[in-house]
Design a protein around this motif. Sequence first.
Motif, PDB file in Angstrom:
ATOM      1  N   LYS A 163       0.680  -1.222   0.223  1.00 55.97           N
ATOM      2  CA  LYS A 163       0.031   0.204   0.217  1.00 55.97           C
ATOM      3  C   LYS A 163       1.210   0.874   0.072  1.00 55.97           C
ATOM      4  O   LYS A 163       0.269   2.213  -0.502  1.00 55.97           O
ATOM      5  CB  LYS A 163      -1.263  -0.026   1.471  1.00 55.97           C
ATOM      6  CG  LYS A 163      -1.659   0.968   1.318  1.00 55.97           C
ATOM      7  CD  LYS A 163      -3.026   0.526   2.377  1.00 55.97           C
ATOM      8  CE  LYS A 163      -3.483   2.161   3.117  1.00 55.97           C
ATOM      9  NZ  LYS A 163      -4.948   2.184   3.547  1.00 55.97           N
ATOM     10  N   CYS A 164       1.841   0.904   1.040  1.00 56.90           N
ATOM     11  CA  CYS A 164       2.771   2.360   0.574  1.00 56.90           C
ATOM     12  C   CYS A 164       3.312   2.546  -0.465  1.00 56.90           C
ATOM     13  O   CYS A 164       3.207   3.611  -1.351  1.00 56.90           O
ATOM     14  CB  CYS A 164       3.978   2.119   1.916  1.00 56.90           C
ATOM     15  SG  CYS A 164       3.410   2.463   3.659  1.00 56.90           S
ATOM     16  N   TYR A 165       3.928   1.595  -1.431  1.00 52.44           N
ATOM     17  CA  TYR A 165       4.054   1.417  -2.481  1.00 52.44           C
ATOM     18  C   TYR A 165       3.682   2.006  -3.884  1.00 52.44           C
ATOM     19  O   TYR A 165       3.838   3.033  -4.640  1.00 52.44           O
ATOM     20  CB  TYR A 165       4.794   0.293  -2.905  1.00 52.44           C
ATOM     21  CG  TYR A 165       6.500  -0.205  -4.126  1.00 52.44           C
ATOM     22  CD1 TYR A 165       7.274   0.199  -3.508  1.00 52.44           C
ATOM     23  CD2 TYR A 165       5.211   0.219  -5.756  1.00 52.44           C
ATOM     24  CE1 TYR A 165       7.967   0.724  -5.115  1.00 52.44           C
ATOM     25  CE2 TYR A 165       6.033   0.141  -6.744  1.00 52.44           C
ATOM     26  CZ  TYR A 165       7.504   0.053  -5.913  1.00 52.44           C
ATOM     27  OH  TYR A 165       8.130   0.147  -7.035  1.00 52.44           O
ATOM     28  N   LEU A 166       2.603   1.550  -4.030  1.00 53.15           N
ATOM     29  CA  LEU A 166       1.529   1.979  -4.224  1.00 53.15           C
ATOM     30  C   LEU A 166       1.264   3.215  -4.389  1.00 53.15           C
ATOM     31  O   LEU A 166       0.610   3.999  -5.333  1.00 53.15           O
ATOM     32  CB  LEU A 166       0.547   1.297  -4.959  1.00 53.15           C
ATOM     33  CG  LEU A 166       0.387   0.252  -5.486  1.00 53.15           C
ATOM     34  CD1 LEU A 166      -1.259  -1.319  -4.827  1.00 53.15           C
ATOM     35  CD2 LEU A 166       0.882  -0.393  -6.366  1.00 53.15           C
ATOM     36  N   ASN A 167       1.024   3.968  -3.016  1.00 53.25           N
ATOM     37  CA  ASN A 167       0.889   5.416  -2.628  1.00 53.25           C
ATOM     38  C   ASN A 167       2.115   6.303  -3.234  1.00 53.25           C
ATOM     39  O   ASN A 167       1.964   7.447  -3.169  1.00 53.25           O
ATOM     40  CB  ASN A 167       0.760   5.168  -1.131  1.00 53.25           C
ATOM     41  CG  ASN A 167       0.192   6.776  -0.299  1.00 53.25           C
ATOM     42  OD1 ASN A 167       1.239   7.308   0.118  1.00 53.25           O
ATOM     43  ND2 ASN A 167      -1.521   6.602  -1.080  1.00 53.25           N
ATOM     44  N   GLY A 168       3.135   6.167  -3.030  1.00 55.82           N
ATOM     45  CA  GLY A 168       4.646   6.431  -3.826  1.00 55.82           C
ATOM     46  C   GLY A 168       5.541   6.226  -2.713  1.00 55.82           C
ATOM     47  O   GLY A 168       6.904   7.084  -3.254  1.00 55.82           O
ATOM     48  N   GLU A 189      -7.510   0.367  -2.158  1.00 52.75           N
ATOM     49  CA  GLU A 189      -6.918   0.916  -1.345  1.00 52.75           C
ATOM     50  C   GLU A 189      -4.913   0.682  -2.190  1.00 52.75           C
ATOM     51  O   GLU A 189      -3.855   1.208  -1.284  1.00 52.75           O
ATOM     52  CB  GLU A 189      -6.451  -1.203  -0.795  1.00 52.75           C
ATOM     53  CG  GLU A 189      -7.543  -1.063   0.354  1.00 52.75           C
ATOM     54  CD  GLU A 189      -7.703  -0.468   1.770  1.00 52.75           C
ATOM     55  OE1 GLU A 189      -6.886   0.226   2.293  1.00 52.75           O
ATOM     56  OE2 GLU A 189      -8.596  -0.007   1.673  1.00 52.75           O
ATOM     57  N   GLY A 190      -4.750   0.573  -2.942  1.00 54.79           N
ATOM     58  CA  GLY A 190      -3.438   0.962  -3.299  1.00 54.79           C
ATOM     59  C   GLY A 190      -2.681   2.099  -4.049  1.00 54.79           C
ATOM     60  O   GLY A 190      -2.623   3.464  -3.285  1.00 54.79           O
ATOM     61  N   SER A 191      -3.337   2.331  -5.119  1.00 54.69           N
ATOM     62  CA  SER A 191      -1.997   3.461  -6.188  1.00 54.69           C
ATOM     63  C   SER A 191      -3.562   5.462  -5.893  1.00 54.69           C
ATOM     64  O   SER A 191      -4.761   4.545  -5.556  1.00 54.69           O
ATOM     65  CB  SER A 191      -2.598   3.174  -7.217  1.00 54.69           C
ATOM     66  OG  SER A 191      -2.069   2.244  -7.897  1.00 54.69           O
ATOM     67  N   SER A 192      -2.050   5.685  -5.572  1.00 51.68           N
ATOM     68  CA  SER A 192      -3.215   6.954  -5.326  1.00 51.68           C
ATOM     69  C   SER A 192      -3.211   7.622  -6.415  1.00 51.68           C
ATOM     70  O   SER A 192      -4.131   8.994  -6.293  1.00 51.68           O
ATOM     71  CB  SER A 192      -2.064   7.808  -4.360  1.00 51.68           C
ATOM     72  OG  SER A 192      -0.991   7.934  -4.987  1.00 51.68           O
ATOM     73  N   PHE A 193      -3.716   6.832  -7.576  1.00 49.77           N
ATOM     74  CA  PHE A 193      -3.665   7.656  -9.200  1.00 49.77           C
ATOM     75  C   PHE A 193      -4.081   6.744  -9.701  1.00 49.77           C
ATOM     76  O   PHE A 193      -3.633   5.718  -9.256  1.00 49.77           O
ATOM     77  CB  PHE A 193      -2.755   8.798  -9.287  1.00 49.77           C
ATOM     78  CG  PHE A 193      -1.629   7.973  -9.314  1.00 49.77           C
ATOM     79  CD1 PHE A 193      -0.782   8.211  -8.069  1.00 49.77           C
ATOM     80  CD2 PHE A 193      -1.079   7.490 -10.413  1.00 49.77           C
ATOM     81  CE1 PHE A 193       0.529   7.541  -8.396  1.00 49.77           C
ATOM     82  CE2 PHE A 193      -0.025   6.542 -10.052  1.00 49.77           C
ATOM     83  CZ  PHE A 193       1.112   7.452  -9.363  1.00 49.77           C
ATOM     84  N   TRP A 194      -4.518   6.823 -10.840  1.00 54.10           N
ATOM     85  CA  TRP A 194      -4.983   5.988 -12.004  1.00 54.10           C
ATOM     86  C   TRP A 194      -5.660   6.254 -13.528  1.00 54.10           C
ATOM     87  O   TRP A 194      -5.912   7.596 -13.559  1.00 54.10           O
ATOM     88  CB  TRP A 194      -6.567   5.340 -11.535  1.00 54.10           C
ATOM     89  CG  TRP A 194      -6.919   3.921 -11.490  1.00 54.10           C
ATOM     90  CD1 TRP A 194      -8.028   3.369 -12.748  1.00 54.10           C
ATOM     91  CD2 TRP A 194      -6.192   2.366 -11.436  1.00 54.10           C
ATOM     92  NE1 TRP A 194      -7.614   1.753 -12.751  1.00 54.10           N
ATOM     93  CE2 TRP A 194      -6.611   1.720 -11.674  1.00 54.10           C
ATOM     94  CE3 TRP A 194      -5.271   2.596  -9.979  1.00 54.10           C
ATOM     95  CZ2 TRP A 194      -6.144   0.546 -11.286  1.00 54.10           C
ATOM     96  CZ3 TRP A 194      -4.574   1.695  -9.778  1.00 54.10           C
ATOM     97  CH2 TRP A 194      -5.553   0.056 -10.486  1.00 54.10           C
ATOM     98  N   ASN A 195      -5.692   6.054 -13.752  1.00 56.07           N
ATOM     99  CA  ASN A 195      -5.843   6.002 -15.689  1.00 56.07           C
ATOM    100  C   ASN A 195      -6.766   4.914 -16.514  1.00 56.07           C
ATOM    101  O   ASN A 195      -6.595   3.768 -15.732  1.00 56.07           O
ATOM    102  CB  ASN A 195      -4.863   6.511 -16.111  1.00 56.07           C
ATOM    103  CG  ASN A 195      -3.816   5.620 -16.164  1.00 56.07           C
ATOM    104  OD1 ASN A 195      -3.932   4.302 -17.192  1.00 56.07           O
ATOM    105  ND2 ASN A 195      -2.493   5.164 -15.851  1.00 56.07           N
ATOM    106  N   GLN A 196      -7.311   5.154 -17.280  1.00 52.23           N
ATOM    107  CA  GLN A 196      -8.093   4.245 -17.823  1.00 52.23           C
ATOM    108  C   GLN A 196      -7.256   3.320 -17.967  1.00 52.23           C
ATOM    109  O   GLN A 196      -7.959   1.887 -18.602  1.00 52.23           O
ATOM    110  CB  GLN A 196      -9.298   5.201 -18.903  1.00 52.23           C
ATOM    111  CG  GLN A 196     -10.360   4.367 -19.581  1.00 52.23           C
ATOM    112  CD  GLN A 196     -10.751   4.935 -20.254  1.00 52.23           C
ATOM    113  OE1 GLN A 196     -10.160   6.368 -20.471  1.00 52.23           O
ATOM    114  NE2 GLN A 196     -11.900   4.426 -21.205  1.00 52.23           N
ATOM    115  N   GLY A 197      -6.162   3.460 -18.509  1.00 50.48           N
ATOM    116  CA  GLY A 197      -5.517   2.575 -19.783  1.00 50.48           C
ATOM    117  C   GLY A 197      -4.932   1.485 -18.200  1.00 50.48           C
ATOM    118  O   GLY A 197      -5.396   0.103 -18.711  1.00 50.48           O
ATOM    119  N   LEU A 198      -4.366   2.232 -17.506  1.00 50.68           N
ATOM    120  CA  LEU A 198      -4.458   1.678 -16.411  1.00 50.68           C
ATOM    121  C   LEU A 198      -5.577   0.328 -15.720  1.00 50.68           C
ATOM    122  O   LEU A 198      -4.945  -1.405 -15.214  1.00 50.68           O
ATOM    123  CB  LEU A 198      -4.053   1.845 -15.009  1.00 50.68           C
ATOM    124  CG  LEU A 198      -2.966   0.752 -13.869  1.00 50.68           C
ATOM    125  CD1 LEU A 198      -1.680   0.325 -14.546  1.00 50.68           C
ATOM    126  CD2 LEU A 198      -2.871   1.886 -13.057  1.00 50.68           C
TER     127      LEU A 198
END
Length: 865
Positions: free
Chosen positions: A157-162, A261-270
């Motif tokens: 969770k920390c890693y995906l938060n940056g 719970e993970g990424s602090s940002f997102w995009n449609q392709g992902l």
Amino acid sequence: MAGCGGLWCCCCGERESRTPEELTILGETQEEDDEILPRKDYESLDYDRCINDPYLEVLESMDNKKGRRYEAVKWVMVFAIGVCTGLVGLFVDFFVRLFSQLKFHVVQTSVEECSEKGCLAVSLLELLGFNLTFIFLASLLVLIEPVAAGSGIPEIKCYLNGVKVPGIVRLRTLVCKALGVLFSVAGGLFVGKEGPMIHSGAIVGAGLPQFQSISFRKIQFNFPYFRSDRDKRDFVSAGAAAGVAAAFGAPIGGTLFSLEEGSSFWNQGLTWKVLFCSMAATFTLNFFRSGIQFGSWGSFQLPGLLNFGEFKCSDSDKKCHLWTAMDLGFFIMMGIVGGLLGATFNCLNKRLAKYRMRNVHPKPKLVRVLESLLVCLTTTVVVFVASMILGECRQMSSTNPSGNSTLSFQGSSSEDVNSSIKTFFCPNETYNDMATLFFNPQESAILQLFHQDGTFSPVTLSLFFLLYFLLSCWTYGSSVPSGLFVPSLLCGAAFGRLVANLLKSYIGLDHIYSGTFALIGAAAFLGGVVRMTISLTVILIESTNEITYGLPIMITLMVAKWTGDFFNKGIYDIHVTLRGVPLLEWETEVEMDKLRASDIMEPNLTYVYPHTRIQSLVSILRTTVHHAFPVVTENRGNEKEFMKGNQLISNNIRFKKSSILTRAGEQRRRSQSMKSYPSSELRNMCDEHVAPEEPPEKEDLLQQMLERRYTPYPNLYPDQSPSEEWTMEERFRPLTFHGLILRSQLVTLLIRGVCYSESQSSTSQPRLSYAEMAEDYPRYPDIHDLDLTLLTPRMIVDVTPYMNPSPFTVSPNTHASQVFNLFRTMGLRHLPVVNAVGEIVGIITRHNLTHEFLQARLRQHYQTI
């Protein structure tokens, strides 16, 4: 710009005189509530692209064919991550089943024989022998790689938060995690393998596209793709989602987990790639498990490591319903109780974790192994004694009094299911309800509570819940790989089944379906512990394969979360805080808008010039720990005199003049480009509306404005170090901002000899390609490993081709919430604060946006009002 790290929780007399603001900056512990503040030694990931000259060269050389090939390679990598994650889950599940079956077969045979001979102590010793051996091996693996302890979800969770947590996505961590959780589960601890599967999937996602590992330095492939934090972080998101999908057979739930719970940002392709990866993991695991267990290859009967079976009423009972509208009231009450129980669990576990940090971790590593063995010893003895003394002998029945059907699990017969019933210490035609729960794998115990055609007594369920609650709370956080999903589900299922029994016995509600209440109890307790809502709802629906449970599960999870949040945070957020990780929440509080960017920025900057001597760069890199440096030029009043005497200063001044954009200069450039058109009308229009060019020796208007605004500052050479005798005005003199350059980029330039002599032009400096700049990713060399004898101190480095000339910037008057949203949404690592005339006045990093730091600045703001 990371600083030195503070201590986690040490106490000293010197700290008593420190203010909360100082403690926040140092990242230490407050005395009044013993809270651990974010540490400064965690490095941030950089999701923002560095659009410098090497990157632009790659874009110019990339045509449509290369772009499609790059996208195709990314899809292949996503598929490979899903397949490999599924295979890791298959490996763990196969050997857990193998070791558990061996252990339970030997112990069950011994118990049946010793029940008549009176040698149950031998059976206990056999069970202790198996469990202690497995746990000892699991603890040794954690000693090899300490990051492998726990579930790994807080770290991912920390890693995906940056935040870059050291060692969290290494191959050695994957090996120790997979083998360790295998032994932990087989060793009888109250842990699950589903949480570590998420960590394992994330490691696969981080390592597989790199085609290299620090553990196997000699094995390297010339694979030029995905050499950035941006790509790596996207693959980790896909791997974490694949881990959830493999654990629960829930690809959609895995995608939502990675998002929530993970990424602090997102995009449609992902989103599409993550879902595809989750599907690949689910069907890979399903294909092999179905073939190995049932011999029917290609039948896809076992979608995940944990499956809840099929919930359905008996065809002969027309009055039975899975749930009714009247049951929603009971579900809400269960959600409240689940939130209270989860808050209690988290509070106790937090106190245990702090005790370990003070009294176990500082001691020799062998103490951690001994603690794990003590937990194993206690758990084994409690399980054995509780099954022998506290269990009730209940009559076996072929029909369920409540109308519930016998377990129908993935095509298996009821005889196969009833074979998991344990008759320990009970006469014929009876079974031991406590032993049935304790002497089975946890997944089988969950299925017993969901679907068993017999009943469990309220006393047995109460004692089982209490023992499991305490022992699982003690276990989570010990030095073994351990998941929390399955223990929480099992604990909650016992609670839900207890509620169903009480409603039937004392209120007379015979129509209720006990399996539904067990499921809702599991959701309530798990939601109260982890505080997940959207993803957990979908995971449970996909695991039950029953869409009608969507509403009650969602309501229960929301109520449990709201109740638990009233007392403390979720278990994963608590452990993130205990690690001192500067995690950024979804948004800031409303009162933080009283702060501006100028209130939270760091004004004391360490910067470099566009053209800087090697000796200055080495000095800066060796005496600071910052990970990025603003590239600036000074505002001088007598620049012409300096341009005559020094080539280095002349290059810096010339770069500043060429990089300043004016309206007149831009109009002049556009007019020149319009003159190149063949149309005479355009040429005439340009000639009419464009003012004649000023003589080259005449200074432009902006330069005159700068000279009138600022008095001349000390005429220092760019390679001179700051002096302690400088005044405040000299130390914080105006600096025109041109871009950002990373520490890793500067070290790469020094190692590869990118420089020129003062007698040469900067165009003679060697140029590095994008592949050469990213060749050492993600482990760039350190400045202290550089052989200084190979460097020529007086040589000059032109950093302008390699810096990021257009990073995101904010004004000093920007509100804190706007700064926070920009930083978190764009995944930034550094955010320069630039005033209205292009001068950098400070820089903002992740540590300036943590809740604790903002609270400290807000208190300081109130004091100054």
